[in-house]
Design a protein around this motif. Structure first.
Motif, PDB file in Angstrom:
ATOM      1  N   GLN A 101       0.836  -1.187   0.000  1.00 44.45           N
ATOM      2  CA  GLN A 101       0.000   0.000   0.000  1.00 44.45           C
ATOM      3  C   GLN A 101       0.878   1.247   0.000  1.00 44.45           C
ATOM      4  O   GLN A 101       1.771   1.389   0.830  1.00 44.45           O
ATOM      5  N   PRO A 102       0.639   2.173  -0.944  1.00 41.60           N
ATOM      6  CA  PRO A 102       1.461   3.391  -1.000  1.00 41.60           C
ATOM      7  C   PRO A 102       1.271   4.261   0.240  1.00 41.60           C
ATOM      8  O   PRO A 102       0.228   4.241   0.893  1.00 41.60           O
ATOM      9  N   ILE A 103       2.301   5.031   0.535  1.00 36.64           N
ATOM     10  CA  ILE A 103       2.250   6.047   1.587  1.00 36.64           C
ATOM     11  C   ILE A 103       2.588   7.379   0.932  1.00 36.64           C
ATOM     12  O   ILE A 103       3.633   7.522   0.297  1.00 36.64           O
ATOM     13  N   LEU A 104       1.704   8.345   1.067  1.00 34.57           N
ATOM     14  CA  LEU A 104       1.907   9.654   0.442  1.00 34.57           C
ATOM     15  C   LEU A 104       2.692  10.561   1.378  1.00 34.57           C
ATOM     16  O   LEU A 104       2.342  10.714   2.548  1.00 34.57           O
ATOM     17  N   GLU A 105       3.725  11.182   0.834  1.00 36.71           N
ATOM     18  CA  GLU A 105       4.515  12.172   1.563  1.00 36.71           C
ATOM     19  C   GLU A 105       4.322  13.527   0.885  1.00 36.71           C
ATOM     20  O   GLU A 105       4.393  13.635  -0.339  1.00 36.71           O
ATOM     21  N   ILE A 106       4.068  14.575   1.692  1.00 32.25           N
ATOM     22  CA  ILE A 106       3.896  15.929   1.172  1.00 32.25           C
ATOM     23  C   ILE A 106       5.060  16.788   1.666  1.00 32.25           C
ATOM     24  O   ILE A 106       5.288  16.899   2.879  1.00 32.25           O
ATOM     25  N   VAL A 107       5.813  17.349   0.720  1.00 29.41           N
ATOM     26  CA  VAL A 107       6.977  18.168   1.055  1.00 29.41           C
ATOM     27  C   VAL A 107       6.719  19.597   0.566  1.00 29.41           C
ATOM     28  O   VAL A 107       6.531  19.829  -0.626  1.00 29.41           O
ATOM     29  N   GLU A 108       6.701  20.571   1.502  1.00 33.00           N
ATOM     30  CA  GLU A 108       6.528  21.974   1.127  1.00 33.00           C
ATOM     31  C   GLU A 108       7.850  22.524   0.598  1.00 33.00           C
ATOM     32  O   GLU A 108       8.870  22.459   1.281  1.00 33.00           O
ATOM     33  N   LEU A 109       7.818  23.056  -0.618  1.00 34.88           N
ATOM     34  CA  LEU A 109       9.021  23.631  -1.219  1.00 34.88           C
ATOM     35  C   LEU A 109       9.130  25.120  -0.936  1.00 34.88           C
ATOM     36  O   LEU A 109      10.203  25.633  -0.651  1.00 34.88           O
ATOM     37  N   ASP A 110       8.038  25.852  -1.045  1.00 31.18           N
ATOM     38  CA  ASP A 110       7.949  27.267  -0.683  1.00 31.18           C
ATOM     39  C   ASP A 110       6.477  27.561  -0.423  1.00 31.18           C
ATOM     40  O   ASP A 110       5.673  26.630  -0.274  1.00 31.18           O
ATOM     41  N   HIS A 111       6.096  28.856  -0.369  1.00 32.65           N
ATOM     42  CA  HIS A 111       4.710  29.181  -0.034  1.00 32.65           C
ATOM     43  C   HIS A 111       3.753  28.956  -1.202  1.00 32.65           C
ATOM     44  O   HIS A 111       2.541  29.114  -1.060  1.00 32.65           O
ATOM     45  N   LEU A 112       4.292  28.570  -2.377  1.00 32.92           N
ATOM     46  CA  LEU A 112       3.439  28.345  -3.545  1.00 32.92           C
ATOM     47  C   LEU A 112       3.412  26.891  -4.000  1.00 32.92           C
ATOM     48  O   LEU A 112       2.388  26.413  -4.499  1.00 32.92           O
ATOM     49  N   LYS A 113       4.523  26.171  -3.846  1.00 35.36           N
ATOM     50  CA  LYS A 113       4.634  24.836  -4.409  1.00 35.36           C
ATOM     51  C   LYS A 113       4.903  23.779  -3.341  1.00 35.36           C
ATOM     52  O   LYS A 113       5.436  24.070  -2.275  1.00 35.36           O
ATOM     53  N   MET A 114       4.531  22.557  -3.687  1.00 36.13           N
ATOM     54  CA  MET A 114       4.832  21.412  -2.828  1.00 36.13           C
ATOM     55  C   MET A 114       5.051  20.187  -3.713  1.00 36.13           C
ATOM     56  O   MET A 114       4.624  20.141  -4.867  1.00 36.13           O
ATOM     57  N   ARG A 115       5.747  19.218  -3.164  1.00 37.92           N
ATOM     58  CA  ARG A 115       6.013  17.983  -3.901  1.00 37.92           C
ATOM     59  C   ARG A 115       5.282  16.833  -3.232  1.00 37.92           C
ATOM     60  O   ARG A 115       5.361  16.650  -2.016  1.00 37.92           O
ATOM     61  N   LEU A 116       4.563  16.066  -4.038  1.00 31.00           N
ATOM     62  CA  LEU A 116       3.871  14.865  -3.569  1.00 31.00           C
ATOM     63  C   LEU A 116       4.716  13.658  -3.957  1.00 31.00           C
ATOM     64  O   LEU A 116       5.096  13.496  -5.119  1.00 31.00           O
ATOM     65  N   ILE A 117       5.010  12.791  -2.982  1.00 25.65           N
ATOM     66  CA  ILE A 117       5.841  11.616  -3.227  1.00 25.65           C
ATOM     67  C   ILE A 117       5.062  10.378  -2.801  1.00 25.65           C
ATOM     68  O   ILE A 117       4.574  10.297  -1.671  1.00 25.65           O
ATOM     69  N   CYS A 118       4.956   9.418  -3.711  1.00 20.75           N
ATOM     70  CA  CYS A 118       4.197   8.188  -3.466  1.00 20.75           C
ATOM     71  C   CYS A 118       5.186   7.053  -3.187  1.00 20.75           C
ATOM     72  O   CYS A 118       5.850   6.551  -4.099  1.00 20.75           O
ATOM     73  N   HIS A 119       5.307   6.656  -1.921  1.00 26.92           N
ATOM     74  CA  HIS A 119       6.262   5.621  -1.527  1.00 26.92           C
ATOM     75  C   HIS A 119       5.571   4.248  -1.508  1.00 26.92           C
ATOM     76  O   HIS A 119       4.466   4.106  -0.973  1.00 26.92           O
ATOM     77  N   LEU A 120       6.232   3.252  -2.074  1.00 29.53           N
ATOM     78  CA  LEU A 120       5.722   1.885  -2.021  1.00 29.53           C
ATOM     79  C   LEU A 120       6.850   0.910  -2.301  1.00 29.53           C
ATOM     80  O   LEU A 120       7.948   1.312  -2.667  1.00 29.53           O
ATOM     81  N   GLN A 121       6.551  -0.362  -2.168  1.00 30.47           N
ATOM     82  CA  GLN A 121       7.507  -1.416  -2.515  1.00 30.47           C
ATOM     83  C   GLN A 121       6.901  -2.249  -3.628  1.00 30.47           C
ATOM     84  O   GLN A 121       5.769  -2.725  -3.523  1.00 30.47           O
ATOM     85  N   TYR A 122       7.677  -2.429  -4.703  1.00 30.27           N
ATOM     86  CA  TYR A 122       7.226  -3.174  -5.876  1.00 30.27           C
ATOM     87  C   TYR A 122       8.031  -4.468  -5.933  1.00 30.27           C
ATOM     88  O   TYR A 122       9.241  -4.444  -6.088  1.00 30.27           O
ATOM     89  N   ASN A 123       7.349  -5.605  -5.792  1.00 30.98           N
ATOM     90  CA  ASN A 123       8.047  -6.870  -5.586  1.00 30.98           C
ATOM     91  C   ASN A 123       7.947  -7.842  -6.753  1.00 30.98           C
ATOM     92  O   ASN A 123       8.251  -9.027  -6.596  1.00 30.98           O
ATOM     93  N   ALA A 124       7.501  -7.391  -7.924  1.00 34.09           N
ATOM     94  CA  ALA A 124       7.363  -8.302  -9.059  1.00 34.09           C
ATOM     95  C   ALA A 124       8.724  -8.824  -9.487  1.00 34.09           C
ATOM     96  O   ALA A 124       9.735  -8.132  -9.409  1.00 34.09           O
ATOM     97  N   HIS A 125       8.740 -10.090  -9.937  1.00 36.47           N
ATOM     98  CA  HIS A 125       9.979 -10.675 -10.428  1.00 36.47           C
ATOM     99  C   HIS A 125      10.340 -10.077 -11.787  1.00 36.47           C
ATOM    100  O   HIS A 125       9.477  -9.673 -12.558  1.00 36.47           O
ATOM    101  N   ALA A 126      11.630 -10.028 -12.067  1.00 32.94           N
ATOM    102  CA  ALA A 126      12.102  -9.489 -13.346  1.00 32.94           C
ATOM    103  C   ALA A 126      11.706 -10.443 -14.489  1.00 32.94           C
ATOM    104  O   ALA A 126      11.663 -11.660 -14.305  1.00 32.94           O
ATOM    105  N   PRO A 127      11.387  -9.871 -15.673  1.00 32.39           N
ATOM    106  CA  PRO A 127      11.324  -8.432 -15.974  1.00 32.39           C
ATOM    107  C   PRO A 127       9.993  -7.842 -15.499  1.00 32.39           C
ATOM    108  O   PRO A 127       8.932  -8.295 -15.902  1.00 32.39           O
ATOM    109  N   ALA A 128      10.084  -6.872 -14.595  1.00 35.33           N
ATOM    110  CA  ALA A 128       8.891  -6.309 -13.971  1.00 35.33           C
ATOM    111  C   ALA A 128       8.236  -5.281 -14.883  1.00 35.33           C
ATOM    112  O   ALA A 128       8.911  -4.386 -15.387  1.00 35.33           O
ATOM    113  N   PRO A 129       6.925  -5.378 -15.113  1.00 33.14           N
ATOM    114  CA  PRO A 129       6.229  -4.351 -15.911  1.00 33.14           C
ATOM    115  C   PRO A 129       6.302  -2.987 -15.222  1.00 33.14           C
ATOM    116  O   PRO A 129       6.510  -2.898 -14.012  1.00 33.14           O
TER     117      PRO A 129
END
Length: 357
Positions: A213-241
């Motif tokens: 299950q992804p975990i969303l991280e919100i990082v404030e860059l300044d008073h106008l912009k922010m970065r959204l980061i979607c953290h997860l673990q992808y465990n498919a065997h190679a070659p992974a789609p």
């Protein structure tokens, strides 16, 4: 006389210079087993081979390691003949070749682990972790290959399967996270009017979800912009789609699908979430909503709709390991009126997007 003085000066200078570090290349050696399994009975043989994937066709020599210990053997092949229990361990190799500036070394290979079992039974388990929805195959080997009449498979010392006859194979279908554990097998056969029974040592089996299950991280860059980061673990065997990432504010999608797990957005109050989807496997997971700024009301997850073809996805031949993964399904949402912006992203995904690999 001048020549002698010059030679003495050079020798004196060389004694005070720091030792030259071995030259290394970014090439990495590769070690593989060409005879025998990774888990064998004592007295059996394993043959390992080392190679260097060099497109220039350079001639390489090889040196071998067991753990951190350098072995006295050199050459392309390493043979464990009539292996003993103490030969168990992780084996590495490294390529080297002579050059005008001295020996050049490759990076060490990834290890091949050899386990030598001194007992009477070995449970062979897949070398890689299992994935939810997959099938795992287990094989119970008995020293000397007697004509067995019963095999039992255990997980954490609890019997889970029993098989009569000489077939030593078990198939654990449609894996779940509860199938993770320590496995062993017991085999029985008749000899000299007696029933003999042996049990293997335990072998660890790890079962993972294809996508956590992804975990969303919100990082404030300044008073106008922010970065959204979607953290997860992808465990498919190679070659992974490839994975597509989607980002939402109050269930309204921000931008288009991207292969990057981050998104640059304007700062706006609301409930944010992200979704990761593997289109080739029809698997997707949502993060929990995360509030930003001063917001009112409780966050709600975007509505889920069941796909029109609710059946296991069969991937192409290029990804055989994925062939037994099954579609993650959610309960269908109740019928309701919604605008396009409130539509679940199942419909948005039908719009062609460009994914950068």
């Amino acid at each position: 006389m001048d020549v002698v003085i010059s030679l003495l000066f050079i020798l004196t200078l060389a004694q005070h210079l720091p030792p030259v570090a071995p030259l290394e290349t970014l090439l990495s050696a590769v070690v593989e087993s060409v005879l025998g399994d990774s888990r064998i009975f004592s007295g059996e043989e394993v043959r390992l081979r080392c190679s260097v994937p060099d497109v220039h066709g350079s001639k390489w020599d090889y040196q071998w390691f067991k753990g951190s210990e350098k072995l006295g053997h050199s050459g392309e092949h390493l043979v464990l003949w009539k292996a003993r229990v103490k030969d168990s361990g992780k084996y590495y190799c490294q390529g080297l070749r002579d050059s005008l500036v001295g020996n050049i070394y490759t990076l060490k290979s990834l290890p091949v682990e050899i386990q030598v079992d001194g007992g009477w039974a070995i449970l062979e388990v897949p070398p890689q972790h299992g994935l939810v929805g997959q099938t795992l195959k287990f094989t119970c080997h008995v020293r000397g290959n007697p004509s067995i009449h019963e095999v039992i498979l255990y997980r954490d010392n609890v019997e889970i399967m029993i098989q009569s006859g000489s077939n030593p194979h078990f198939h654990l279908n449609n894996l779940t996270l509860e199938d993770q554990g320590m496995y062993s097998c017991r085999a029985s056969w008749d000899a000299d009017r007696l029933t003999r029974s042996v049990i293997s040592a335990e072998a660890s089996v790890q079962v993972l979800e294809v996508l956590t299950q992804p975990i969303l991280e919100i990082v404030e860059l300044d008073h106008l912009k922010m970065r959204l980061i979607c953290h997860l673990q992808y465990n498919a065997h190679a070659p992974a789609p490839s994975i597509n990432y989607y980002f939402y504010n109050n269930n309204k999608r921000l931008g288009t699908a991207t292969s990057e797990n981050r998104f640059l957005a304007k700062q706006r109050p609301g409930h944010y979430s992200c979704k990761a989807k593997v289109p080739q496997l029809d698997i997707s997971r949502w993060s929990e909503p995360k509030s930003f700024g001063q917001v009112t009301g409780q966050p709600t997850m975007p509505p889920f709709l069941q796909p029109r073809n609710a059946r296991p996805f069969v991937p192409p031949v290029s990804s055989p390991a994925a062939a037994q993964m099954f579609l993650y399904q959610a309960s269908p949402a109740p019928d309701s009126q919604m605008s396009h912006n409130e539509m679940p992203d199942y419909f948005d995904d039908m719009t062609p997007t460009t994914v950068i690999h």
